[in-house]
Write an enzyme that holds these catalytic residues in place. Sequence first.
Site, PDB file in Angstrom:
ATOM      1  N   GLY A  16       0.825  -1.198   0.000  1.00 21.66           N
ATOM      2  CA  GLY A  16       0.000   0.000   0.000  1.00 21.66           C
ATOM      3  C   GLY A  16       0.858   1.248   0.000  1.00 21.66           C
ATOM      4  N   GLY A  22      -0.001   9.166   1.694  1.00 22.63           N
ATOM      5  CA  GLY A  22       0.689  10.442   1.655  1.00 22.63           C
ATOM      6  C   GLY A  22       1.959  10.442   2.490  1.00 22.63           C
ATOM      7  N   GLY A  46       3.987   7.774   3.089  1.00 22.65           N
ATOM      8  CA  GLY A  46       5.020   6.811   2.687  1.00 22.65           C
ATOM      9  C   GLY A  46       4.394   5.502   2.270  1.00 22.65           C
ATOM     10  CB  VAL A  63       1.755  -0.061   3.726  1.00 22.13           C
ATOM     11  CG1 VAL A  63       1.459  -1.137   4.759  1.00 22.13           C
ATOM     12  CG2 VAL A  63       1.159   1.264   4.165  1.00 22.13           C
ATOM     13  CE  LYS A 107       0.504   4.838   8.425  1.00 31.48           C
ATOM     14  NZ  LYS A 107      -0.929   4.913   8.702  1.00 31.48           N
ATOM     15  CG  ASP A 118      -8.316  10.768   5.899  1.00 34.27           C
ATOM     16  OD1 ASP A 118      -9.207  11.078   5.070  1.00 34.27           O
ATOM     17  OD2 ASP A 118      -7.174  10.426   5.560  1.00 34.27           O
TER      18      ASP A 118
END
Length: 890
Positions: free
Chosen positions: A595, A598, A600, A602, A616, A712
């Site tokens: 993944g 924004g 960085g 994963v 992450k 979010d």
Amino acid sequence: MDGGQILLSYTKVWVILLLLSATFRNSKLAAKNTEQHKKRKLATENSGFISIDCGAEEDYLDRNTGISYKTDKDFISTGKNMIVAPEYNLQTRFKNSVRTFPEGKRNCYTLKPRQGKNQNYYVRAFFYYGNYDSKNKTQMFDLYLGVNRWATVDINVEDMFTTYYDIIHYSITDTIYVCLVNTGSGVPFINGLDLRFMNDSPYRSMNGSLLPRVQADLGGHQTQSSTRYEDDVYDRIWQFDVNLNDSVSISTETNIDIQGSDNPCRLPVEVLRTAVQPRNGLNSLSYNYTRYTENSEFLVFFHFAEIEQIAPGEIREFTITLNGLNYGLFTLEYLKPLTIGPYKLQDQVRFSIDATLRSDLPPILNAFEIFKLGPLPDSPTNQTDVDAIMAIKKAYKIDRVDWQGDPCLPFTTWSGLQCNNDNPPRIISLNLSSSQLSGNIALSLLNLTAIQSLDLSNNELTGTVPEAFAQLPDLTILYLSGNKLTGAVPRSLKEKSNSGQLQLSLEGNLDLCKMDTCENKKRSFRVPVIASVISVSVLLSIITIFWRLKRGRLNVSLSSLVGLSRKELSLKSKNQPFTYTEIVSITNNFQTIIGEGGFGKVYLGNLKDGRQVAVKLFSQSSRQGYKEFLAEVELLMIVHHRNLVSLVGYCNEHENMALVYEYMANGNLKEKLLENSTNMLNWRERLQIAVDAAQGLEYLHNGCRPPIVHRDLKSSNILLTENLQAKIADFGLSKAFATEGDSHVITDPAGTPGYIDPEFRASGNLNKKSDVYSFGILLCELITGQPPLIRGHQGHTHILQWVSPLVERGDIRSIIDPRLKGEFNTNCAWKALEITLSCVPPTSTQRPDMSDILGELKECLAMEMSSEMSMCDSVKISLVLGTDMAPNLR
Ligand SMILES: *[C@@H]1O[C@H](CO)[C@@H](O)[C@H](O)[C@H]1NC(C)=O
Ligand SMILES: *[C@@H]1O[C@H](CO)[C@@H](O)[C@H](O)[C@H]1NC(C)=O
């Protein structure tokens, strides 16, 4: 409801004609054997019918319909039985018995259908005055369904026929009250009351009820048998007297395949066997609904079945023009039913059905229905309050004429009771003084959680005073004097009374101990002391850690966080710190990216114990990344919930920051929703995901002190385990608020386009309701399968802009993800949609709390599961709308 409108447009039907024709059918069909009757009787009882012959002296089976009629004694306890005057006798028992209500402003029938709440019901009330009171007077009174005005009943003295009022009502409560309200223009009465369960039917309006206005069986003859139960599973009363301009009747004796999937409205064969077509040489059928009412909305259904054998090579093809708009083309299949609609119309209903130029035959129409949309329903009294007051009524055997129907609405008529004007209303005051109550103080009283004043004085109450009265937040008056209460007065109540928060009266309870010394006599001391020493020390250490974490919150320095000793951290959670070298090894030198965000990338990782994890890694340069990292570590160290993704550990070595989470095998919801075919999420899985996500969010909002706002929420932040359990991830933007109900003005832009609360965008004002908005968008995605911003020819359309015209049209089939191919329970789908729309009003105060949303979603899921179990619901309904039809024909 607007009484004037109802008055103008209610359906007044000459049931006497139907009765005559029923008699006719009876002779035609000769006698039926009793076994058949028995079978019918069983069928009736199981099919969700409640049939009441009001004022009748005994239950009986109606031989014409096979319906078992009950007396009303189990449904109402007030009123008087009467018989119509001899010169008005209609020779049928149903019409001749009357129940009349000379006493009380409001009298209510209590109907408890087996199918319970969140279901659709057809309810019908019959009225025939017949000068039963020898007063020869026109009668006018109001009819309510629950708390909503349904109709103004207006009965003429001379009427030698029965008038009925009917309504299709989606009940959100288990109990349906049909109330007759005296408005000063006559004594309310009633002859009959029917309720029929409408399983998963398209007869539903988004936010109100449907009032049948025309239900026309075209081409039928009045001398023919009346079509009712059991030919009609909903026991509708079809009208034969609706005439279309210049039309002639046609009919068939052949059977029609009503089991087919295109009969969602469950029309009887008898209705479909007859039709009208234009008189010779004409190519058009037309009709105007003349009872013009301004600002009304109508729903129209057209029902077709080809009943003529068409020569090979010929076609019958037509269009429908509705209030000037064109729909179609349509063609029919021999003996196959086809329902077209519902169409939603404003102010009037004018339609014509026209053969196309290439059609060899004129159009036909077998039946049609027009419903007026009822207004928005009022919410009935808060359900907990209703349950509590019903339990109180039962516990004390309170038998007051006015204690029936909804306690607070349409106007509080229950003596001794007061309600506030909230929506839904709450009970705020109960006065049962001098009411001969005996026994203990009913614990149900404690369930009246909004109560301000409770007067139980001068009764025969025994037992102790419940301490829990002190927990009722709004209670300011508690009168218990003049009873036979015993035991000690709870300290907490005394404290509240001493501090002036509560007016407490206890005089006259001779055996009640009001001293402080009578408390806690029996308590054992040793065990609690030891236990509390231990728990205090544990509590202290937890408080210390929490306090440190909390103090660091607004201005967290990571060193202070990580500076907590390992021991303290392990007390708090099982999160372990990793070195950067360990991170490299876990991810096998950052081999597999799973993944990217924004902050960085994963990576997939494997721990030594074989567990798979997601790592992450925060990009070194990003300041935003650093802040997000801090926010996330901080939060995940203290919150744990099965629907929040959990932290396994973290790394913070100089510039290298990483978070290690449990691995979520099914990726994120956004990607999962894009998947096609076999892997696609089915309806139930989607509901389960919605419930999971709501649970996680509810915990953040209400289970955390201080509450946490995610900020979010979006489909790519909902992760799925192997078993499709959903967990919320990505707390990088989340904020904790010092006190509940607090809101902050936030200046940094945050969130993701499509999900951002418009109010937050405008004012920067952030609170829990911003998450509720985003959650609504997420639900909308789950339901429709559309992204929040739908790409189109002219840029993007917001999902709410896309969905709202469809909602207005009541077009649920176009709203729900077409890839589900109609495999869902319609009522459940409506409910899911209602929940979704409740989350997204532009003003945040109009949005519900996550706990309410969660409760509704759980109900929705339960509804879906129970309907999956009863196989009959899996029959797919395909409502064919004109526009969908066109491509098939070209
Ligand atoms: C309750 O009703 C009685 C009798 O009507 C009245 O005297 C009393 O003041 C009422 N109690 C409250 C708290 O209003
Ligand atoms: C109070 O309400 C709760 C939940 O609504 C219910 O489970 C409980 O049985 C009620 N208690 C009484 C005494 O009615």
